[in-house]
Design an enzyme around this catalytic site. Structure first.
Site, mmCIF file in Angstrom:
data_model
loop_
_atom_site.group_PDB
_atom_site.id
_atom_site.type_symbol
_atom_site.label_atom_id
_atom_site.label_comp_id
_atom_site.label_asym_id
_atom_site.label_seq_id
_atom_site.Cartn_x
_atom_site.Cartn_y
_atom_site.Cartn_z
ATOM 1 N N HIS A 161 9.236 7.046 7.658
ATOM 2 C CA HIS A 161 9.826 7.107 6.321
ATOM 3 C C HIS A 161 11.300 7.461 6.496
ATOM 4 C CE1 HIS A 161 6.223 6.687 3.699
ATOM 5 N NE2 HIS A 161 5.616 6.968 4.848
ATOM 6 N N ARG A 171 0.834 -1.211 0.000
ATOM 7 C CA ARG A 171 0.000 0.000 0.000
ATOM 8 C C ARG A 171 0.866 1.257 0.000
ATOM 9 N NH1 ARG A 171 -0.450 4.697 2.614
ATOM 10 N NH2 ARG A 171 0.025 3.624 4.571
ATOM 11 N N ASP A 172 1.545 1.539 1.098
ATOM 12 C CA ASP A 172 2.323 2.786 1.185
ATOM 13 C C ASP A 172 3.444 2.762 0.146
ATOM 14 O OD1 ASP A 172 3.015 5.259 2.127
ATOM 15 O OD2 ASP A 172 3.523 4.632 4.160
ATOM 16 N N CYS A 229 4.962 9.062 -0.358
ATOM 17 C CA CYS A 229 3.577 9.512 -0.276
ATOM 18 C C CYS A 229 3.346 10.474 -1.420
ATOM 19 C CB CYS A 229 3.306 10.193 1.064
ATOM 20 S SG CYS A 229 1.643 10.895 1.133
ATOM 21 N N ASN A 266 9.126 3.919 3.268
ATOM 22 C CA ASN A 266 9.186 3.594 4.697
ATOM 23 C C ASN A 266 10.530 2.922 4.968
ATOM 24 O OD1 ASN A 266 6.269 2.984 3.593
ATOM 25 N ND2 ASN A 266 6.058 3.679 5.698
ATOM 26 N N HIS A 281 5.636 4.820 12.529
ATOM 27 C CA HIS A 281 5.598 4.684 11.061
ATOM 28 C C HIS A 281 6.622 5.687 10.507
ATOM 29 C CE1 HIS A 281 3.050 4.301 7.223
ATOM 30 N NE2 HIS A 281 3.766 5.378 6.958
#
Ligand code: HMG
Ligand code: MG
Length: 299
Positions: free
Chosen positions: A209, A15-16, A240, A249, A207
């Site tokens: 990055h 996803r990310d 993002c 990430n 979370h």
């Protein structure tokens, strides 16, 4: 405070990671990635998003990806849902856990989900209500917890009320996102110290990055604060779309290596994880972003 004995890794690469790719990635390649991650022993995989395809085109096939993956008992396969429409689409695709996403910065909230922070929280209320009625668990995100691409510095005091609102609304866990990866270990410790006065540490996640190369240090700083859940992305995939220049990430392989060195259990097989990361990197036509995978696969 002693380090946690067990850590849960939330794999957000499908996803990310993939949401930020400009090139088309087939449903089959996405399914393969999720299946590889299941085989590597990940217990939680964020598979996709039920967001507007005009905003994030790469996540358009998320229902097909859910239909194609082999779901293993005991593994959570989750998706992002920004509004009731997204939640209903997720439910129709058989999703059993969703995540809603707010921000600590007004400007980022507008760019990412086209509404203010307080409107976003109001928008999540019916999602959480509907989810509870269906037995679907809801995780919450707060973005820009250590900096914003539009507003610059963000204080822990700006993050705490948003995290608290998500928690009070019914999110069983709130993940604090350093969206632009500019935070340091010192900032991270202070963040968890302040936010944990509003939300119990056991219900917080980190979370990070890795834009400034600080993510692993921030994971370690969080462990020292008693945080035991981290979001990470195989091969360091991602970024993002609404935070220009933000890299992926922290790589799951690298976090796992750190945790193994600390004697912390995760249940994940590093060799299989590295293989999963190398395979998706090949699909994307570039080198893996994991330093551990690079070291292990070198000549
Ligand atoms: P909007 O334009 O204000 O929404 O977008 P709207 O309700 O006015 O609808 C506009 C159009 O989108 C309509 O279609 C709707 O049907 C459609 P049209 O009539 O123009 O053809 N639409 C949808 N389509 C599919 N699924 C939906 C949906 N909702 C409306 N669920 C909206 C508001 C929230 C929808 C939009 O801004 C959006 O989708 N944003 C998502 C952004 C996103 O996914 N960002 C990346 C994830 S967050 C992240 O990466 C950070 C995180 O990793 C943590 C960290 O690092 O900090 C989590
Ligand atoms: Mg993110």
């Amino acid at each position: 405070m002693s380090l946690p004995k067990n850590v849960r890794l939330v794999e957000v690469g499908p996803r990310d990671g993939l949401q930020n790719e400009a090139q088309p990635i087939s449903v089959a390649d996405k399914v393969r990635l999720v299946d590889d991650l299941t085989d590597a022993g990940l217990a939680y995989i964020e598979v996709g998003s039920f967001v507007s395809p005009k905003w994030v085109p790469q996540m358009a096939g998320s229902a097909e990806v859910f239909a194609g993956i082999q779901q293993r008992a005991g593994v959570t396969y989750a998706a992002l849902a920004p509004n009731l429409r997204g939640f209903e689409d997720a439910l129709a695709a058989g999703v059993k856990e969703v995540a809603v996403f707010a921000a600590a910065s007004e400007a980022f909230s507008q760019r990412n989900i086209n509404c203010s922070i307080s409107d976003s929280l109001k928008r999540f209320e019916p999602i959480i209500e509907a989810a509870q009625a269906q037995g679907v668990r809801v995780r919450g995100y707060v973005s820009c917890v250590l900096g914003c691409p539009y507003e610059g510095r963000i204080s822990a005091e700006q993050v705490a009320p948003v995290a608290r609102a998500l928690h009070e609304m019914g999110c069983y866990e709130v993940s604090l996102g350093d969206t632009i990866g500019s935070g340091t270990a010192g900032d991270t410790r202070r963040l968890f110290e302040v936010v944990s006065r509003q939300v119990p540490r056991e219900q917080l996640a980190g979370h990070f990055h890795d834009t400034y190369g600080q993510a692993l240090a921030n994971v370690y700083a969080s462990l020292l604060e008693g945080i035991a859940v981290f979001d990470s992305s195989v091969a360091g995939l991602g970024g993002c779309p609404y935070a220009k220049g933000a890299t992926g990430n922290v790589a799951t392989e690298d976090v796992l290596y750190l945790l193994q060195g600390l004697g912390i259990e995760t249940g994940i097989d590093l060799d299989r994880l590295i293989a999963a990361g190398l395979r998706i990197s090949e699909v994307l036509g570039r080198a893996t972003g994991s330093r551990v995978a690079r070291a292990r696969s070198a000549g």
